[in-house]
Design a protein around this motif. Structure first.
Motif, PDB file in Angstrom:
ATOM      1  N   LEU A 178       0.822  -1.214   0.000  1.00  0.00           N
ATOM      2  CA  LEU A 178       0.000   0.000   0.000  1.00  0.00           C
ATOM      3  C   LEU A 178       0.852   1.257   0.000  1.00  0.00           C
ATOM      4  O   LEU A 178       0.410   2.307  -0.469  1.00  0.00           O
ATOM      5  N   HIS A 179       2.069   1.159   0.526  1.00  0.00           N
ATOM      6  CA  HIS A 179       2.948   2.325   0.594  1.00  0.00           C
ATOM      7  C   HIS A 179       4.041   2.297  -0.472  1.00  0.00           C
ATOM      8  O   HIS A 179       4.786   3.259  -0.625  1.00  0.00           O
ATOM      9  N   GLY A 180       4.123   1.210  -1.211  1.00  0.00           N
ATOM     10  CA  GLY A 180       5.173   1.094  -2.203  1.00  0.00           C
ATOM     11  C   GLY A 180       6.530   0.799  -1.609  1.00  0.00           C
ATOM     12  O   GLY A 180       7.564   1.127  -2.198  1.00  0.00           O
ATOM     13  N   ALA A 181       6.540   0.188  -0.438  1.00  0.00           N
ATOM     14  CA  ALA A 181       7.797  -0.141   0.231  1.00  0.00           C
ATOM     15  C   ALA A 181       8.145  -1.607  -0.002  1.00  0.00           C
ATOM     16  O   ALA A 181       7.281  -2.425  -0.344  1.00  0.00           O
ATOM     17  N   ARG A 182       9.408  -1.933   0.215  1.00  0.00           N
ATOM     18  CA  ARG A 182       9.842  -3.321   0.059  1.00  0.00           C
ATOM     19  C   ARG A 182       9.561  -4.080   1.347  1.00  0.00           C
ATOM     20  O   ARG A 182       9.993  -3.685   2.427  1.00  0.00           O
ATOM     21  N   ALA A 183       8.855  -5.196   1.240  1.00  0.00           N
ATOM     22  CA  ALA A 183       8.532  -6.005   2.414  1.00  0.00           C
ATOM     23  C   ALA A 183       9.718  -6.884   2.787  1.00  0.00           C
ATOM     24  O   ALA A 183      10.461  -7.340   1.917  1.00  0.00           O
ATOM     25  N   PRO A 184       9.905  -7.146   4.072  1.00  0.00           N
ATOM     26  CA  PRO A 184      10.988  -8.053   4.485  1.00  0.00           C
ATOM     27  C   PRO A 184      10.714  -9.465   3.997  1.00  0.00           C
ATOM     28  O   PRO A 184       9.568  -9.897   3.921  1.00  0.00           O
ATOM     29  N   ARG A 185      11.775 -10.173   3.671  1.00  0.00           N
ATOM     30  CA  ARG A 185      11.639 -11.535   3.151  1.00  0.00           C
ATOM     31  C   ARG A 185      12.354 -12.561   4.017  1.00  0.00           C
ATOM     32  O   ARG A 185      12.123 -13.757   3.876  1.00  0.00           O
ATOM     33  N   LEU A 186      13.211 -12.130   4.918  1.00  0.00           N
ATOM     34  CA  LEU A 186      13.966 -13.066   5.745  1.00  0.00           C
ATOM     35  C   LEU A 186      13.073 -13.605   6.852  1.00  0.00           C
ATOM     36  O   LEU A 186      12.581 -12.834   7.680  1.00  0.00           O
ATOM     37  N   PRO A 187      12.824 -14.918   6.898  1.00  0.00           N
ATOM     38  CA  PRO A 187      11.940 -15.460   7.942  1.00  0.00           C
ATOM     39  C   PRO A 187      12.588 -15.396   9.317  1.00  0.00           C
ATOM     40  O   PRO A 187      13.808 -15.552   9.455  1.00  0.00           O
ATOM     41  N   GLY A 188      11.771 -15.156  10.317  1.00  0.00           N
ATOM     42  CA  GLY A 188      12.270 -15.084  11.686  1.00  0.00           C
ATOM     43  C   GLY A 188      11.354 -15.821  12.644  1.00  0.00           C
ATOM     44  O   GLY A 188      10.189 -16.101  12.329  1.00  0.00           O
ATOM     45  N   SER A 189      11.881 -16.144  13.804  1.00  0.00           N
ATOM     46  CA  SER A 189      11.124 -16.839  14.843  1.00  0.00           C
ATOM     47  C   SER A 189      10.643 -15.833  15.881  1.00  0.00           C
ATOM     48  O   SER A 189      11.465 -15.095  16.453  1.00  0.00           O
ATOM     49  N   THR A 190       9.341 -15.782  16.140  1.00  0.00           N
ATOM     50  CA  THR A 190       8.832 -14.871  17.165  1.00  0.00           C
ATOM     51  C   THR A 190       9.281 -15.309  18.558  1.00  0.00           C
ATOM     52  O   THR A 190       9.482 -14.466  19.429  1.00  0.00           O
ATOM     53  N   ARG A 191       9.434 -16.613  18.775  1.00  0.00           N
ATOM     54  CA  ARG A 191       9.922 -17.084  20.079  1.00  0.00           C
ATOM     55  C   ARG A 191      11.360 -16.606  20.308  1.00  0.00           C
ATOM     56  O   ARG A 191      11.694 -16.076  21.371  1.00  0.00           O
ATOM     57  N   LEU A 192      12.198 -16.780  19.302  1.00  0.00           N
ATOM     58  CA  LEU A 192      13.582 -16.322  19.419  1.00  0.00           C
ATOM     59  C   LEU A 192      13.636 -14.800  19.523  1.00  0.00           C
ATOM     60  O   LEU A 192      14.416 -14.247  20.312  1.00  0.00           O
ATOM     61  N   GLY A 193      12.798 -14.121  18.745  1.00  0.00           N
ATOM     62  CA  GLY A 193      12.785 -12.664  18.789  1.00  0.00           C
ATOM     63  C   GLY A 193      12.386 -12.144  20.155  1.00  0.00           C
ATOM     64  O   GLY A 193      12.963 -11.167  20.656  1.00  0.00           O
ATOM     65  N   ALA A 194      11.397 -12.776  20.791  1.00  0.00           N
ATOM     66  CA  ALA A 194      10.972 -12.354  22.128  1.00  0.00           C
ATOM     67  C   ALA A 194      12.091 -12.560  23.141  1.00  0.00           C
ATOM     68  O   ALA A 194      12.358 -11.689  23.982  1.00  0.00           O
TER      69      ALA A 194
END
Length: 266
Positions: A178-194
């Motif tokens: 919607l904004h014309g921005a590049r979306a991230p493509r690198l998958p991540g773990s929400t458990r690890l991120g927390a």
């Protein structure tokens, strides 16, 4: 009377204000003052609470992670304390109710720029995506459901407000498109991120500093879960705005207040 600004602790360490040093006491005392005002003016009190005070579906499966997350940050205990006080006052005769929305998106967000998810995402500062499902609701649908509950005379209850259940990565892709921005493509773990965000905040505290981003947002992302509409929500306000409309209006709002650079030209 609507309380849509229940205070909560953002940081885990290095308190700088009384609200941060004793968040439970501060929020409880503030709630008691609001309850006293509602009684004095003989008005209905409607509180915007949190989905985190509702039963977590993982607990029914014997999952211990929700309990660990709740103990990891005072945010959860503060929300429980405030809502418990409101419900106790309602059982004692005060006309009061609580709506408990899932993650809220939309216009009119007044948080500091560095604590807003969509501007961070659309500016390229969110490097990872996630396949985890979460539920998102428009802030205007929350307001409409709250008003409908008051007009219907609902009291002494908590009303869960579910939204659109989508993969977090799909929501991010839609917002970026919607904004014309590049979306991230690198998958991540929400458990690890927390876990990493929690220990990063602790490490910064040991160094006498605050990190650029608090751990709480990632803890809430990990705590989140898909939520179906409750019978109460279906009776009060079953129709939700399309998620694309919510994101489009949110992007427009952030652009208007200077949180976003203009969208790239095609």
């Amino acid at each position: 009377m609507v309380d849509a600004a229940v205070p909560y602790p953002l940081w885990l360490f290095r308190p700088e204000t009384p609200a941060e040093a004793a968040p439970h006491d501060y929020a409880s005392a503030r709630t008691d003052r609001i309850l006293a005002a509602a009684r004095r003016h003989r008005t209905t009190l409607a509180v915007v609470g949190s989905f985190t005070t509702l039963p977590h579906p993982g607990e029914a499966r014997g999952d211990i992670e929700p309990a660990i997350l709740r103990r990891s940050h005072p945010y959860f205990a503060v929300k429980e304390a405030v809502e418990s006080r409101v419900l106790a006052a309602a059982r004692d005769g005060l006309s009061a109710l609580i709506v408990n929305p899932v993650a809220v998106l939309g216009p009119w967000d007044g948080k500091p720029r560095e604590h807003t998810f969509l501007p961070e995402l659309l500016s390229g500062r969110v490097p990872l995506t996630s396949s985890r499902e979460a539920s998102f609701i428009d802030v205007r649908d929350v307001a409409s459901a709250l008003c409908a509950a008051v007009w219907a005379g609902r009291t002494a209850e908590k009303i869960p407000l579910a939204g659109h259940t989508v993969r977090i990565g799909d929501m991010m892709d839609l917002a970026c498109s919607l904004h014309g921005a590049r979306a991230p493509r690198l998958p991540g773990s929400t458990r690890l991120g927390a876990a990493l965000s929690y220990w990063a905040e602790a490490a910064f505290a040991v160094a006498g500093r605050r990190p650029p981003v608090p751990a709480l947002p990632m803890l809430l992302v990990r705590y989140g879960y898909p939520m179906p509409q409750s019978p109460a929500q279906r009776a009060l306000w079953p129709t939700l705005r399309p998620l694309a409309d919510t994101l489009r209006d949110a992007v427009r709002w952030y652009s208007e207040i200077g949180y976003l650079e203009p969208a790239p030209r095609a």
